[in-house]
Motif scaffolding. Structure first.
Motif, PDB file in Angstrom:
ATOM      1  N   GLU A 361      96.527  95.624 -30.570  1.00 32.31           N
ATOM      2  CA  GLU A 361      96.644  95.836 -32.010  1.00 32.31           C
ATOM      3  C   GLU A 361      97.580  97.002 -32.282  1.00 32.31           C
ATOM      4  OE1 GLU A 361      93.204  96.878 -34.169  1.00 32.31           O
ATOM      5  OE2 GLU A 361      92.496  98.386 -32.767  1.00 32.31           O
ATOM      6  N   GLN A 362      97.820  97.262 -33.526  1.00 27.79           N
ATOM      7  CA  GLN A 362      98.860  98.211 -33.916  1.00 27.79           C
ATOM      8  C   GLN A 362      98.668  99.595 -33.302  1.00 27.79           C
ATOM      9  OE1 GLN A 362      99.348  98.487 -38.123  1.00 27.79           O
ATOM     10  NE2 GLN A 362     101.234  99.678 -38.014  1.00 27.79           N
ATOM     11  N   GLY A 363      97.443 100.058 -33.249  1.00 27.11           N
ATOM     12  CA  GLY A 363      97.204 101.398 -32.723  1.00 27.11           C
ATOM     13  C   GLY A 363      97.341 101.505 -31.222  1.00 27.11           C
ATOM     14  N   LYS A 364      97.189 100.396 -30.511  1.00 28.81           N
ATOM     15  CA  LYS A 364      97.239 100.435 -29.042  1.00 28.81           C
ATOM     16  C   LYS A 364      97.577  99.044 -28.519  1.00 28.81           C
ATOM     17  CE  LYS A 364      94.415 101.918 -25.061  1.00 28.81           C
ATOM     18  NZ  LYS A 364      95.103 103.155 -24.703  1.00 28.81           N
ATOM     19  N   ILE A 365      98.712  98.934 -27.869  1.00 30.48           N
ATOM     20  CA  ILE A 365      99.127  97.656 -27.289  1.00 30.48           C
ATOM     21  C   ILE A 365      99.259  97.830 -25.781  1.00 30.48           C
ATOM     22  CG2 ILE A 365     100.944  95.919 -27.174  1.00 30.48           C
ATOM     23  CD1 ILE A 365     101.584  96.496 -30.082  1.00 30.48           C
ATOM     24  N   GLU A 366      98.522  97.017 -25.032  1.00 27.47           N
ATOM     25  CA  GLU A 366      98.552  97.079 -23.568  1.00 27.47           C
ATOM     26  C   GLU A 366      99.116  95.772 -23.023  1.00 27.47           C
ATOM     27  OE1 GLU A 366      94.840  99.895 -22.372  1.00 27.47           O
ATOM     28  OE2 GLU A 366      94.301  97.945 -23.220  1.00 27.47           O
ATOM     29  N   LEU A 367     100.093  95.887 -22.156  1.00 24.44           N
ATOM     30  CA  LEU A 367     100.744  94.714 -21.581  1.00 24.44           C
ATOM     31  C   LEU A 367     100.089  94.357 -20.253  1.00 24.44           C
ATOM     32  CD1 LEU A 367     104.475  95.635 -22.278  1.00 24.44           C
ATOM     33  CD2 LEU A 367     102.940  94.228 -23.671  1.00 24.44           C
ATOM     34  N   ALA A 368      99.782  93.088 -20.092  1.00 23.39           N
ATOM     35  CA  ALA A 368      99.096  92.635 -18.879  1.00 23.39           C
ATOM     36  C   ALA A 368      99.923  92.915 -17.628  1.00 23.39           C
ATOM     37  CB  ALA A 368      98.780  91.145 -18.994  1.00 23.39           C
ATOM     38  N   LYS A 369     101.243  92.807 -17.743  1.00 21.71           N
ATOM     39  CA  LYS A 369     102.096  92.982 -16.562  1.00 21.71           C
ATOM     40  C   LYS A 369     102.095  94.422 -16.050  1.00 21.71           C
ATOM     41  CE  LYS A 369     106.418  93.758 -19.139  1.00 21.71           C
ATOM     42  NZ  LYS A 369     106.705  95.082 -18.581  1.00 21.71           N
ATOM     43  N   ASP A 370     101.697  95.367 -16.911  1.00 24.22           N
ATOM     44  CA  ASP A 370     101.676  96.778 -16.518  1.00 24.22           C
ATOM     45  C   ASP A 370     100.266  97.317 -16.284  1.00 24.22           C
ATOM     46  OD1 ASP A 370     104.461  96.893 -16.867  1.00 24.22           O
ATOM     47  OD2 ASP A 370     104.234  97.307 -19.012  1.00 24.22           O
ATOM     48  N   PHE A 371      99.268  96.487 -16.524  1.00 23.36           N
ATOM     49  CA  PHE A 371      97.895  96.998 -16.536  1.00 23.36           C
ATOM     50  C   PHE A 371      97.320  97.156 -15.130  1.00 23.36           C
ATOM     51  CE2 PHE A 371      93.293  96.028 -16.544  1.00 23.36           C
ATOM     52  CZ  PHE A 371      92.857  97.166 -17.210  1.00 23.36           C
ATOM     53  N   VAL A 372      96.784  98.341 -14.869  1.00 22.08           N
ATOM     54  CA  VAL A 372      96.037  98.618 -13.637  1.00 22.08           C
ATOM     55  C   VAL A 372      94.629  99.012 -14.053  1.00 22.08           C
ATOM     56  CG1 VAL A 372      95.855 100.046 -11.574  1.00 22.08           C
ATOM     57  CG2 VAL A 372      98.106  99.369 -12.424  1.00 22.08           C
ATOM     58  N   CYS A 373      93.640  98.337 -13.514  1.00 22.32           N
ATOM     59  CA  CYS A 373      92.262  98.527 -13.966  1.00 22.32           C
ATOM     60  C   CYS A 373      91.702  99.885 -13.528  1.00 22.32           C
ATOM     61  CB  CYS A 373      91.382  97.397 -13.440  1.00 22.32           C
ATOM     62  SG  CYS A 373      91.024  97.502 -11.674  1.00 22.32           S
ATOM     63  N   PRO A 374      90.614 100.334 -14.143  1.00 20.84           N
ATOM     64  CA  PRO A 374      90.000 101.618 -13.771  1.00 20.84           C
ATOM     65  C   PRO A 374      89.566 101.681 -12.309  1.00 20.84           C
ATOM     66  CG  PRO A 374      89.143 100.863 -15.879  1.00 20.84           C
ATOM     67  CD  PRO A 374      89.953  99.739 -15.327  1.00 20.84           C
ATOM     68  N   GLY A 375      89.177 100.545 -11.749  1.00 22.25           N
ATOM     69  CA  GLY A 375      88.755 100.538 -10.352  1.00 22.25           C
ATOM     70  C   GLY A 375      89.892 100.847  -9.402  1.00 22.25           C
ATOM     71  N   CYS A 376      91.066 100.308  -9.682  1.00 22.65           N
ATOM     72  CA  CYS A 376      92.222 100.520  -8.806  1.00 22.65           C
ATOM     73  C   CYS A 376      92.914 101.854  -9.071  1.00 22.65           C
ATOM     74  CB  CYS A 376      93.226  99.376  -8.977  1.00 22.65           C
ATOM     75  SG  CYS A 376      92.620  97.779  -8.396  1.00 22.65           S
ATOM     76  N   SER A 377      92.669 102.449 -10.234  1.00 18.40           N
ATOM     77  CA  SER A 377      93.306 103.726 -10.570  1.00 18.40           C
ATOM     78  C   SER A 377      92.386 104.920 -10.311  1.00 18.40           C
ATOM     79  CB  SER A 377      93.751 103.720 -12.037  1.00 18.40           C
ATOM     80  OG  SER A 377      92.644 103.522 -12.900  1.00 18.40           O
ATOM     81  N   TYR A 378      91.293 104.683  -9.594  1.00 18.17           N
ATOM     82  CA  TYR A 378      90.347 105.749  -9.220  1.00 18.17           C
ATOM     83  C   TYR A 378      89.811 106.493 -10.441  1.00 18.17           C
ATOM     84  CZ  TYR A 378      92.257 105.051  -4.526  1.00 18.17           C
ATOM     85  OH  TYR A 378      92.658 104.497  -3.337  1.00 18.17           O
ATOM     86  N   SER A 379      89.504 105.764 -11.503  1.00 15.12           N
ATOM     87  CA  SER A 379      89.052 106.396 -12.749  1.00 15.12           C
ATOM     88  C   SER A 379      87.546 106.345 -12.937  1.00 15.12           C
ATOM     89  CB  SER A 379      89.721 105.703 -13.948  1.00 15.12           C
ATOM     90  OG  SER A 379      91.112 105.722 -13.828  1.00 15.12           O
ATOM     91  N   LEU A 380      86.824 105.911 -11.911  1.00 21.05           N
ATOM     92  CA  LEU A 380      85.392 105.676 -12.096  1.00 21.05           C
ATOM     93  C   LEU A 380      84.528 106.531 -11.182  1.00 21.05           C
ATOM     94  CD1 LEU A 380      85.476 101.789 -12.405  1.00 21.05           C
ATOM     95  CD2 LEU A 380      85.186 103.454 -14.245  1.00 21.05           C
ATOM     96  N   LYS A 381      84.858 107.803 -11.062  1.00 21.70           N
ATOM     97  CA  LYS A 381      84.001 108.702 -10.299  1.00 21.70           C
ATOM     98  C   LYS A 381      82.606 108.709 -10.904  1.00 21.70           C
ATOM     99  CE  LYS A 381      87.281 112.164  -8.599  1.00 21.70           C
ATOM    100  NZ  LYS A 381      87.605 113.607  -8.617  1.00 21.70           N
ATOM    101  N   SER A 382      81.614 108.852 -10.059  1.00 23.81           N
ATOM    102  CA  SER A 382      80.248 108.923 -10.576  1.00 23.81           C
ATOM    103  C   SER A 382      80.073 110.186 -11.403  1.00 23.81           C
ATOM    104  CB  SER A 382      79.236 108.926  -9.423  1.00 23.81           C
ATOM    105  OG  SER A 382      79.296 110.143  -8.720  1.00 23.81           O
TER     106      SER A 382
END
Length: 393
Positions: A361-382
């Motif tokens: 949407e207008q405030g935030k547009i994320e492209l699938a071709k560039d998307f890396v999930c939180p699991g692969c980007s080490y963003s889910l520390k306990s």
């Protein structure tokens, strides 16, 4: 009071406590038997999809082990995911390549280990059938496909047990083979959100392949059904006003029911409107995606919208506990928004291919071709690891 209300209604929508405990006990017992077999026969690693070294590492870390074993999901997958493979020994049809490979990967074992494999194969299949007959979200809970679920429900247990007696290989294997999983496990980073990520990643049911545009505007329900669903909604924490709009209830009656259940008046104020909130942080995105995945699985299994939401809310609350961010009201808003428009979509991570919710949407547009999930980007520390890091700094 809310829990008593949920348990008082016979339904396949919520996971009974005893069934959740059976899944948890199976996680421990099946993992233990894998360790026992691998201790004697390391050649069985290929069949169990896990090494003896990793299982010993698994047993050495009590906290992450408890996180994983006590979830309402099986920490194992079937070694034979396709009904065609089961037909090989259940219906005596031509041996499939998967069965042939599995049989060749399993070394010859002594009588005691052979007996253990038979016993725990029966235990595993019995659990599959129990959950399949008692919960609409059985397939994602068990890590199996809808096709295999349908096949197993049509077979009597006596036929399956007789067939199991003719095989010498395990019907279950370790679910989390990923190298990244073991790194997070050993470092204490395994959180409920990272577990949710690995559950979705190892699932054979991708969210993008499931239905989601069910009819929200014409719910044809009998009065008794509406009242029952409304009570379940409010017992799970949904506002009375949401139940009023959803089920066309009397507002005063709905508020009275909410107070009877929770002992306090229903919250008032602004309702959830922001869609970008669901992808604002890594935790928000994982929980939102997890809810969307379960909701769509329930729809695929024949549930209507209220049934799918109730079942989803129950499992999400069971997994995330006090850390749950996607409340019943938010789950209702999220599912409805994704059914009505395309400002939120589902697309795979470019690295691990796990489907995730993306903003569009207008405030935030994320492209699938560039998307890396939180699991692969080490963003889910306990949260525990994060607190420990802050304490040291």
């Amino acid at each position: 009071m809310a829990i008593k209300t949920l348990n008082a209604i016979e339904t396949s929508l919520t996971l009974p406590t005893f069934l959740a405990e059976k899944i948890q006990r199976a996680n421990y017992s099946l993992t233990d038997v894998m360790h026992r077999v691998l201790t004697r026969y390391e050649g069985a690693e290929a069949a169990f999809a896990v090494s003896l070294e990793n299982l010993e590492t698994f047993n050495q870390h009590a906290a992450p082990k408890a996180t994983l074993m006590n979830m309402p999901f099986l920490a194992l997958l079937p070694t034979l995911p396709n009904p065609r493979d089961w037909e090989t020994f259940v219906d005596d049809v031509l041996v499939s390549p998967t069965v042939a490979d599995l049989a060749s990967n399993m070394p010859a074992v002594d009588g005691m280990i052979s007996r253990d494999i038979f016993h725990y194969n029966c235990h595993y299949v019995t659990l599959l059938k129990d959950v399949l007959h008692m919960n609409v979200l059985a397939a994602p809970l068990l890590g199996i496909t809808f096709e295999l679920a349908e096949y197993l429900t049509t077979k009597p247990m006596r036929q399956l047990e007789a067939a199991i007696g003719r095989i010498k290989f395990p019907l279950f294997k370790w679910r989390f083979e990923d190298t990244l999983f073991w790194k997070e496990y050993c470092t204490g980073w395994l959180s409920n959100e990272s577990v949710a990520h690995y559950l979705m990643r190892t699932s054979q049911i991708p969210a993008s392949a499931l239905p989601y545009k069910d009819s929200w505007s014409h719910l044809r329900l009998e009065r008794a059904e509406r009242d029952e669903f409304a009570r379940l909604f409010m017992a799970q924490g949904c506002r009375a006003s949401t139940a009023v709009d959803f089920f066309n209830l009397n507002r005063t009656t709905a508020r009275t029911i909410y107070k009877q259940i929770h002992g306090v008046s229903s919250p008032v104020g602004c309702r959830t409107k922001s869609l970008t909130w669901y992808v604002q942080t890594a935790v928000n995105r994982v929980q939102a995606t997890f809810v969307v995945w379960l909701y769509r699985c329930a729809l695929q299994n024949g549930a209507n919208i209220p049934e799918a939401l109730i079942a989803t809310n129950d499992i999400a609350a069971n997994l995330f506990g006090d850390d749950l961010l996607i409340t019943a009201d938010r789950a209702n808003h999220l599912a409805g928004a994704m059914a009505m428009d395309s400002r939120l979509s589902v697309a795979p991570c470019r690295s691990c291919k796990t489907d995730y919710v993306l903003a569009n949407e207008q405030g935030k547009i994320e492209l699938a071709k560039d998307f890396v999930c939180p699991g692969c980007s080490y963003s889910l520390k306990s949260r525990l690891a994060s607190k420990q890091k802050k304490a040291k700094s």
